[in-house]
Write a protein that holds these residues in place. Structure first.
Motif, short mmCIF file in Angstrom:
data_model
loop_
_atom_site.label_atom_id
_atom_site.label_comp_id
_atom_site.label_asym_id
_atom_site.label_seq_id
_atom_site.Cartn_x
_atom_site.Cartn_y
_atom_site.Cartn_z
N VAL A 152 -11.85 6.78 -2.08
CA VAL A 152 -11.65 5.44 -2.67
C VAL A 152 -10.51 4.73 -1.94
CG1 VAL A 152 -10.95 4.22 -4.75
CG2 VAL A 152 -12.57 6.13 -4.90
N VAL A 153 -9.43 5.47 -1.69
CA VAL A 153 -8.28 4.86 -1.02
C VAL A 153 -8.65 4.42 0.40
CG1 VAL A 153 -5.97 5.32 -0.09
CG2 VAL A 153 -6.58 6.10 -2.39
N PHE A 154 -9.30 5.33 1.16
CA PHE A 154 -9.63 4.99 2.55
C PHE A 154 -10.50 3.74 2.61
CE2 PHE A 154 -9.44 9.80 3.61
CZ PHE A 154 -8.06 9.74 3.56
N PHE A 155 -11.63 3.80 1.88
CA PHE A 155 -12.54 2.67 1.97
C PHE A 155 -11.90 1.42 1.38
CE2 PHE A 155 -15.78 5.86 2.90
CZ PHE A 155 -16.47 5.21 3.89
N GLY A 156 -11.07 1.62 0.35
CA GLY A 156 -10.38 0.46 -0.23
C GLY A 156 -9.52 -0.23 0.82
N ILE A 157 -8.75 0.56 1.54
CA ILE A 157 -7.87 -0.03 2.56
C ILE A 157 -8.69 -0.73 3.64
CG2 ILE A 157 -6.31 0.59 4.45
CD1 ILE A 157 -5.06 2.65 2.58
#
Lengths: 418, 421
Positions: A152-157
């Motif tokens: 979630v964090v990676f794709f969010g960024i």
């Protein structure tokens, strides 16, 4: 001004053509996904014990492959702002369009996370750290909830970065506001840092954790080299097809093509450099806990793939693209770029498919499993690739093909190689 | 672009002779259109000089694409091959096959991390570096060569006006060596090109360098010879002093030597035993016959299989016997070597055994081998300084010596016997 005139004379409005292509690509993608499911079910019902594992591996490989292209677009855009590049303004929107497909890639990543959370059969063979009895010395990092959070964090960024840079650039087409350029420039530096960290850990999670106790500190750089070379290859192909369809003729000249070609050339060499660095250190130290990973890729059918990568990933594009002439001809460069894209598709399979076991080195798989591996990879490629392409085309069709009011556009149009 | 090959014209380079017509322009556009006309007129020996690169001027001038990339590529390939050959030569070639090459140029086998002497993955970094190095040399020196540089004299610098080429003026120089050059016609042509000024540039007389420069030059050349002379001297001279340590690292390393103290280990010793159950490369002494001269724990009666009895082995045995043993045992093995003779002369006792004593004649080869390896009573040990293979060669030679004193007529061939009669 002479340059603005040439931009007006040139067709840079793709909006009318995009919808048809988007639908076609999406259809192709759906067909590919359905085919993957059919072949997968067929394989399972034929009693191939590894079929489920094959499905997940093929899916993850292609997810990583197309995400790499999007990430390559993102880092390309970031670097252009960081270096205040003038030449690349006329091709930057092409990279913005591949970066703009990252939100779609996020959607395509959801199934894998769900499969993992539900522990569907076969996924534990791909990611052994999911097994309950597994030696859990690195369980603090490799566990289901943290994995999901990281994704979630990676794709969010990435979505946040891609949206900011693509939208600012498109907004400038209307407002012509120069402050947008300086704002993008000031944000690109932390953006590059975030990119480096997220891309590295993404591939560590997705591909390296398939062998939880094997690690290579250069793995993230290897993935970066694939992303970059793939993205510039896609850009070269886009220029070729857009030129053929009569777009951007006066905006993207042979000079720009030459520079894109130089990047394709340079990053095939960079890829070889990184790939060899990874190999040499492990080969030299010769520690069994590291070498088994290469043993798996040096035995059985994978040996041929390894040789193909050395020849096809380095020697052939090196000799083919070293001269300036192919780099300045759209058709020749397109052939080179297509070749590079195909080779690096196999490159990702080379990372994702071979089963290795630290105790036994290579794990021999049956011929049928190998065939299913490859067929499923192919159908998954059509599936994920089609959807990725539809997202890219949609972006291409949502604004002009060139950032028309970028303050450095004139510099780009006047650009000339020595 | 194809030019008719320029014919050589004898052009005077005497002081005062015309070298160039120099055309001065004030704008890049002016020089561009003039350059086009000079090119169209078919000139080959001429050039443009501008304060900054002007895009496309080279095309206007009809400058052909340079061959430099080809030079660089070829140099790069040569670099790669050199890197490969160098490493093969230094580490993998067998000096025995290249005896005709001086020792200091020969390679030697150097085992690194247990890899083969010649192994490509280890060689690639060096190949890579040499490829880059040679390409860079090719690029730099190729560029200099193609431009005929360095050029210590060019008449253009005789023009005061030309100094502004690094500032704000654009120039075209028409070289008097061009086959089209004609003092009058070229001047007329030059004047039609729209230049602000057309100047004749003439060769200058040769001016000798100032006196002080000559003196400094002579002194510097002599001083430069001193290090060479010192090197030449030390190549031939002998000295009791230890050699120069220019690079210290290899000679005086930070490391533990045998019997030193090392606090890292519980027993405080730097010297470690090999890990249990391991064998260092080349130290697997399974074949006790060969390594210890023992068969089933008893001295061997026969030579080990690995040792092939032949002329070369005998010759080697003789050489090593003369070096190591003759001082006491004598060249003939009769126990009257130089040391024994001297000991007798000064009244010392050195009870060297003759090889022809019955007790020695009856000893097995395994026993002889053991005597050489570990010594025997007052006889010193040689195992640490003579290799296993060489010790067997000595054993063979000693046996041959003994045999020579106990030969009978039966040992001779029929012809030899015939000759005896």
């Amino acid at each position: 001004m002479a340059h603005s005139a040439s931009i007006e004379a040139s067709n840079i409005d793709f909006r009318g053509h995009a919808p048809r292509l988007v639908t076609a690509a999406r259809m192709l993608g759906l067909i590919g996904l359905v085919l993957t499911a059919i072949v997968g079910v067929a394989a399972i019902s034929m009693g191939d014990g590894h079929a489920r594992e094959s499905i997940w591996r093929a899916y993850v490989a292609n997810l990583c492959y197309f995400t790499a292209i999007g990430l390559g677009g993102l880092i390309f855009v970031l670097i252009q702002h960081a270096t205040r590049a003038g030449w690349s303004v006329s091709v930057r929107r092409l990279a913005e369009s591949t970066a703009g497909a990252l939100p779609t890639m996020a959607m395509l990543a959801i199934p894998i996370v769900v499969v993992m959370l539900l522990s569907l059969p076969g996924i534990e063979e791909v990611y052994p750290w999911l097994k309950s009895g597994y030696d859990r010395s690195n369980a603090a990092y490799l566990n289901k909830p943290f994995f999901a959070i990281r994704m979630v964090v990676f794709f969010g960024i990435w979505i946040w970065l891609a949206n900011f840079f693509v939208n600012s650039s498109v907004l400038q087409d209307q407002t012509g506001d120069v402050r947008l350029t300086s704002r993008m420039e000031s944000r690109c530096y932390p953006g590059i840092l975030l990119y480096a960290l997220t891309s590295t850990f993404f591939v560590i999670d997705m591909l390296m954790s398939m062998n939880p106790h094997w690690y290579s500190t250069i793995f993230g750089v290897y993935y970066f080299s694939i992303s970059f070379v793939n993205n510039v290859s896609v850009m070269a192909l886009m220029i070729f097809f857009l030129h053929r369809a009569g777009f951007m003729r006066n905006v993207v000249s042979n000079e720009h093509l030459h520079d894109v070609g130089k990047l394709v050339f340079a990053f095939t060499v960079f890829w070889a450099y990184i790939g060899f660095s990874q190999y040499m250190l492990i080969w030299y130290a010769s520690l069994p806990e590291e070498t088994f990973w290469f043993m798996a890729r040096q035995s059985g059918p994978w040996l041929y793939l390894s040789i193909l990568l050395i020849l096809g990933g380095f020697f052939i594009p090196f000799l083919g693209l070293i001269s300036r002439h192919p780099k300045r001809r759209a058709a020749a460069l397109a052939v080179g770029a297509a070749w590079v894209l195909v080779v690096h598709w196999f490159d990702i399979l080379w990372l994702a498919l071979p089963r290795a076991n630290p105790e036994a080195g290579a794990v021999t798989i049956s011929g049928t499993t190998l065939v299913f591996d490859l067929v499923l990879s192919l159908t998954a490629m059509i599936g994920i690739g089609g959807i990725f392409a539809s997202a890219v085309l949609q972006r291409l069709g949502s604004a002009s093909l060139v950032p028309t009011r970028d303050p450095r556009l004139n510099e780009a149009l006047a650009f000339h190689n020595f | 672009m194809s030019h008719a090959s320029p014919k050589t014209v004898a052009v005077s380079t005497e002081p005062g002779a015309l070298a160039y017509y120099l055309l001065e322009f004030e704008t890049p556009d002016a020089i561009r259109s003039a350059a086009r006309r000079v090119n169209e007129a078919g000139w080959t020996r001429w050039d443009t000089h501008t304060p900054y690169p002007i895009h496309g001027l080279d095309a206007t001038m009809g400058v052909r694409p340079t061959v430099l990339p080809v030079i660089v590529f070829v140099c790069g390939c040569l670099g790669a091959l050199t890197g490969l050959a160098l490493q093969w030569w230094a580490n993998a070639s067998d000096p025995a096959n290249f005896k005709f090459i001086p020792t200091f140029l020969q390679g030697y086998h150097f085992l690194i991390s247990g890899k083969p002497y010649f192994s490509l993955p280890a060689n690639i970094p060096v190949i890579f570096e040499l490829t880059i190095l040679f390409s860079a040399f090719g690029a730099v020196f190729g560029m200099l060569g193609l431009n005929f540089l360095p050029d210590l004299y060019n008449a253009l610098f005789n023009s005061r006006r030309f100094a502004r080429v690094t500032d704000d003026r654009f120039f075209i120089s028409l070289d008097a060596r061009d086959p089209r050059f004609d003092e009058r016609k070229t001047r007329e042509f030059a004047e039609t090109l729209g230049a602000a000024v057309v100047e004749d540039v003439r060769h200058s007389p040769w001016t000798a360098p100032p006196q002080w420069m000559v003196h400094v030059g002579v002194v510097a050349s002599i001083v430069a010879l001193v290090p060479l002379a010192l090197i030449a001297r030390s190549w031939t001279a002998k000295s009791p002093l230890p050699r120069f340590h220019i690079v210290q690292d290899m000679d005086n390393q930070e490391r533990y030597k045998a019997q030193m103290e090392n606090p890292i280990f519980a027993d405080g010793r730097a010297t470690r035993l090999p890990a249990e159950g391991t064998v260092a490369i080349g130290e697997l002494y399974e074949d006790t016959h060969y390594w210890y001269g023992l068969v089933d724990g008893k001295p061997a009666e026969t030579m080990p299989e690995r040792v092939e009895l032949n002329e070369a082995l005998m010759e080697r045995g003789r050489k090593l016997f003369d070096i190591n043993c003759s001082a006491c045992h004598g060249y003939d093995g009769a126990a009257y070597g130089a040391i024994r003779v001297r000991a007798d002369a000064i009244g010392n006792v050195l009870a060297v055994r003759s090889f022809y004593e019955r007790s020695v004649m009856e000893k097995s080869v395994g026993h002889l081998f053991n005597t050489i390896t570990n010594g025997f009573q007052t006889m010193p040990a040689y195992g640490h300084r003579v290799s296993t293979e060489d010790r067997w060669a000595i054993v063979a030679y000693v046996r041959a010596l003994q045999r020579s004193r106990s030969a009978s007529v039966d040992d001779l061939t029929t012809e030899e016997r015939a000759r005896l009669r």
